[in-house]
Write an enzyme that holds these catalytic residues in place. Structure first.
Site, short mmCIF file in Angstrom:
data_model
loop_
_atom_site.label_atom_id
_atom_site.label_comp_id
_atom_site.label_asym_id
_atom_site.label_seq_id
_atom_site.Cartn_x
_atom_site.Cartn_y
_atom_site.Cartn_z
NE ARG A 83 30.70 -31.47 -17.86
CZ ARG A 83 29.60 -32.18 -17.71
NH1 ARG A 83 28.78 -31.92 -16.72
NH2 ARG A 83 29.32 -33.17 -18.54
CG HIS A 134 31.48 -30.40 -1.88
ND1 HIS A 134 31.21 -30.71 -0.56
CD2 HIS A 134 30.32 -30.61 -2.56
CE1 HIS A 134 29.95 -31.10 -0.45
NE2 HIS A 134 29.39 -31.04 -1.64
CG HIS A 191 31.98 -26.10 -5.54
ND1 HIS A 191 31.57 -27.12 -4.73
CD2 HIS A 191 31.35 -26.25 -6.72
CE1 HIS A 191 30.70 -27.86 -5.39
NE2 HIS A 191 30.56 -27.37 -6.60
CB THR A 225 26.77 -22.26 -5.52
OG1 THR A 225 26.65 -23.66 -5.31
CG2 THR A 225 26.85 -21.56 -4.18
NE ARG A 226 20.42 -26.69 -8.04
CZ ARG A 226 20.91 -27.69 -8.79
NH1 ARG A 226 21.65 -27.44 -9.84
NH2 ARG A 226 20.62 -28.93 -8.49
#
Ligand code: PPS
Length: 697
Positions: free
Chosen positions: A414, A325, A328, A320-321
């Site tokens: 996605r 939340h 996730h 992740t970057r």
């Protein structure tokens, strides 16, 4: 008699090592085939197998789908390692590799007088299949590093860019295994066109050392150069085996899907990367130093050893970057369940997409969320990767990097590593292109994808669900907050609902990103000499100072040329340098919550864009084109410069004998002909207000 070296394995240990490795590799093979692969007679193999089973290292397991009534034992069972057997195999693998490395180093030292840290390739291919075995690094031993560092001080140096430092770190620590250095020309061409190295191995991303033409011209092929970080510390040496001028447009098309500057990596390629690429093997001396979150950073081998220690055989990585939340969290929980694996939250803290939340804030957010995961099954580690936002190719690259870090599974959601819209306003890649490319290659990659569709909140059921799994879409309330909407809410100080994120995360985000009306920003005027930039800028400054609340600094063209750029002239190179200096000062002001007003000519669009990027990471960049025509400026000719320019007494004069790129899409364009200064400054104020940068009290 000399005592055996501690690295030496006894014959018995060697036999056991071969047995466990073979069973692990081909559990379904018959005893006869296993014996053959191990290289012993069937009788001896049977004895070894029996003893390993008695010791609880190997057990039999029923094969699915075979006839249970069959009397042929070989057809009904597979030999599998027990947990103890796997641990023993990992221990013996470590010892085997350590001995091989030591042997190789000794040989290398004998031949060259320095040890190498190099791992012979034969040992890699078979043993590195195991996600827990050590992975080869490019570092030399501590003693050799000390020597090499002294020698390297005399070498020609290249000062690495922030992106090159990230790349070098992952090259050296094995994160980019099987690469041994920056790509050679042949490997580069092969990677760009076929996603493969010349050896045939899958590798989707060109890892290149870009340099200036002057630096490249000063080198000889075969020469060693020192690679230094931004403080001048030597991190590695590189033997330059290749030097070439890449076809960047072709690279952009092939790797990023379009030669379009709206793509951050394409923009980097054309406007930041040097014109020449150098290739060659790297010898690692030391890791780049990180002062932040040290305990959270792990090399591939550190993670592998952690997984070994914890007995984690299956690990699913989450890349992740963004801050984490609730969606996730749900996605990662599901992925771990689906893969029956432990979870590694593996955020990128190197370089991400311009405009992302800075990694300091993100890591504080991750730490806040980590409490909400079961400690025994989840871990977090920071990855110093420089992302390229290359969508499908990037997903495959991320997968290989995670495999190198000991993971067995990788989550692809996605629009993985999507760069946003292209210059025509369309997405660069389809939302599931990354999943498709990963799926095509995953078997060869040796890491499995856990794919996810978009997760949304279903209000009636108070839970997150994958959008494509909701059957009663028309009867329920589906809620979602996009990244853009979240940024808007943060900027405007609006509510962020509990179902979307965790209060701890929201608090952290609000702390770093106060509403826009309290953030720093830059107003960047551009236009011809005499267009009225300075006058409007001055008026704006006074109006903003009258409002108060934030310090205001004016970086007018003339002031800057006197104080910051007194040695510069008006060549393209000097103008660019001048504007980059202004951009740097403005970015510092913006970062620290002030208002910077810049008023240079800034004739080049690419340079203005670079300044915009420098600033937008910290606050808004408001480009104002003072669109006074060249005819009107020349008619006014307040300083008498146009006359001199026409007479050829001033060379390279913007608009007369030098170019000016008219801004295509500025935040505001002001016309000054027949409009007074006060009105122009007021137009800027209204723009600032509409952007939320000044609050309408
Ligand atoms: S640049 O191109 O953005 O670096 O120029 P800048 O720093 O704004 O400096 C422009 C001022 O320098 C004076 N001047 C020239 N301008 C353009 N071209 C040439 N060759 C040149 N030589 C001197 C000119 O007065 C500009 O001031 P402004 O305030 O724009 O009128």
């Amino acid at each position: 008699m000399t005592s055996p070296s501690p690295l030496q394995m006894t014959d018995e240990e060697q036999a056991l090592f071969r047995l466990l490795r073979q069973v692990n590799l081909t559990p379904r093979a018959s005893q006869r085939d296993l014996a053959k692969a191990v290289g012993v007679s069937l009788g001896r193999f049977n004895a070894q197998l029996k003893s390993a089973m008695t010791d609880g290292l190997i057990q039999t397991s029923d094969l699915d789908g075979t006839d249970p009534a069959s009397t042929d034992r070989r057809k009904r069972v597979a030999y599998v390692l027990t947990h103890r057997g796997a641990t023993e195999q990992a221990r013996l693998t470590d010892r085997f590799l350590a001995r091989k490395f030591a042997e190789y180093d000794a040989l290398h030292a004998e031949l060259t007088g320095s040890s190498s840290g190099y791992v012979p390739p034969n040992n890699r291919t078979t043993l590195m299949q195991n996600n827990l075995a050590p992975i080869p690094e490019l570092y030399v031993s501590y003693d050799s590093a000390q020597k090499l560092k002294v020698e390297a001080a005399d070498l020609t140096s290249h000062d690495l860019s922030p992106r090159q430092i990230c790349d070098l770190e992952l090259l050296m620590n094995g994160g980019f295994n099987p690469l041994k250095g920056f790509l050679s020309e042949a490997d580069y061409n092969s990677v760009v066109d076929t996603m493969r190295l010349t050896t045939g191995e899958l590798w989707p991303m060109p890892i290149t050392l870009d340099v200036s033409e002057d630096f490249a011209a000063s080198l000889e092929i075969g020469q060693d150069i020192a690679l230094r970080d931004q403080e001048g510390v030597i991190l590695a040496t590189m033997t330059v085996t290749d030097r070439w001028t890449p076809n960047k447009a072709h690279e952009a098309e092939q790797v990023f899907g379009a030669d379009d500057d709206a793509h951050p990596a394409v923009n980097y390629l054309h406007n930041q990367a040097g014109k020449i690429y150098l290739g060659g093997p790297v010898t690692g001396i030391q890791q780049p130093v990180h002062y932040d979150f040290r305990a959270r950073r792990d090399t591939p081998n550190e993670l592998r050893s952690y997984f070994r220690k914890m007995g984690w055989r299956k690990v699913v990585a989450f890349q992740t970057r963004n801050p984490l939340h609730r969606a996730h969290q749900e996605l990662t929980f599901r992925a771990a369940r689906e893969a029956q694996a432990n979870l590694l939250i593996h955020p990128v803290v190197g370089l991400t997409k311009p405009g992302d939340v800075d990694h300091f804030t993100r890591v504080r957010c991750y730490e806040a969320v980590l409490d909400k995961y079961p400690q025994s099954t989840t871990s977090m580690s920071l990855l110093n990767l420089a992302m390229r936002m290359a969508g499908p190719r990037e997903a495959v690259w991320h997968g290989l990097i995670r495999k190198n870090h000991g993971c067995t599974h990788f989550i692809v959601g996605r629009d993985h590593a999507g760069p946003g819209k292209n210059s025509a306003g369309d997405d660069f890649y389809g939302p599931y292109d990354a999943q498709d490319l990963f799926r095509e290659n995953q078997e060869e990659m040796g890491i499995e994808m856990v794919d996810f569709k978009h997760m949304v909140w279903v209000d009636e059921r108070a839970q997150y669900e994958a959008i494509d799994e909701i059957e009663d879409k028309d009867e329920v309330t589906i809620l979602n907050i996009s990244g853009t909407e979240l940024r808007r809410r943060l900027q405007e100080g609006l509510e962020i609902p509990e179902w979307f994120s965790f209060p701890e995360v929201v608090k952290e985000l609000r702390r770093t990103k106060p509403p826009r009306s309290k953030q720093g920003f830059t107003v960047f005027f551009t236009g011809f000499s005499g267009s009225g930039k300075s006058t409007i800028a001055n008026a704006l400054m006074v109006k903003l100072m009258e409002m108060g609340g934030r310090p205001v600094t004016l970086l007018d063209g003339d002031i800057v040329r006197k104080n910051l750029s007194s040695e510069l002239g008006f060549s393209k190179e000097h103008r660019d340098l001048n504007i980059r200096r202004i951009g740097y000062v403005a970015s510092e002001i913006t970062k620290n919550g002030g208002i910077a007003i810049c008023a240079p000519i800034a004739p080049y669009a690419t340079t203005r864009r670079a300044v915009r990027e420098d600033i937008e990471g910290f606050g808004a960049f408001v480009e104002v084109h003072v669109a006074t025509s060249i005819e009107e400026c020349e008619r006014r000719d307040r300083k008498g410069l146009y006359k001199l320019a026409r007479e050829g007494k001033i060379k390279e004069f913007t608009g007369i004998s030098d170019p000016y790129d008219v801004p295509v899409d500025p935040e505001l364009r002001v016309e000054t002909e027949n409009v007074d200064v006060d009105n122009c400054a007021h137009q800027v104020l209204l723009k600032l207000e509409s952007m939320g940068l000044i609050a309408a009290e």
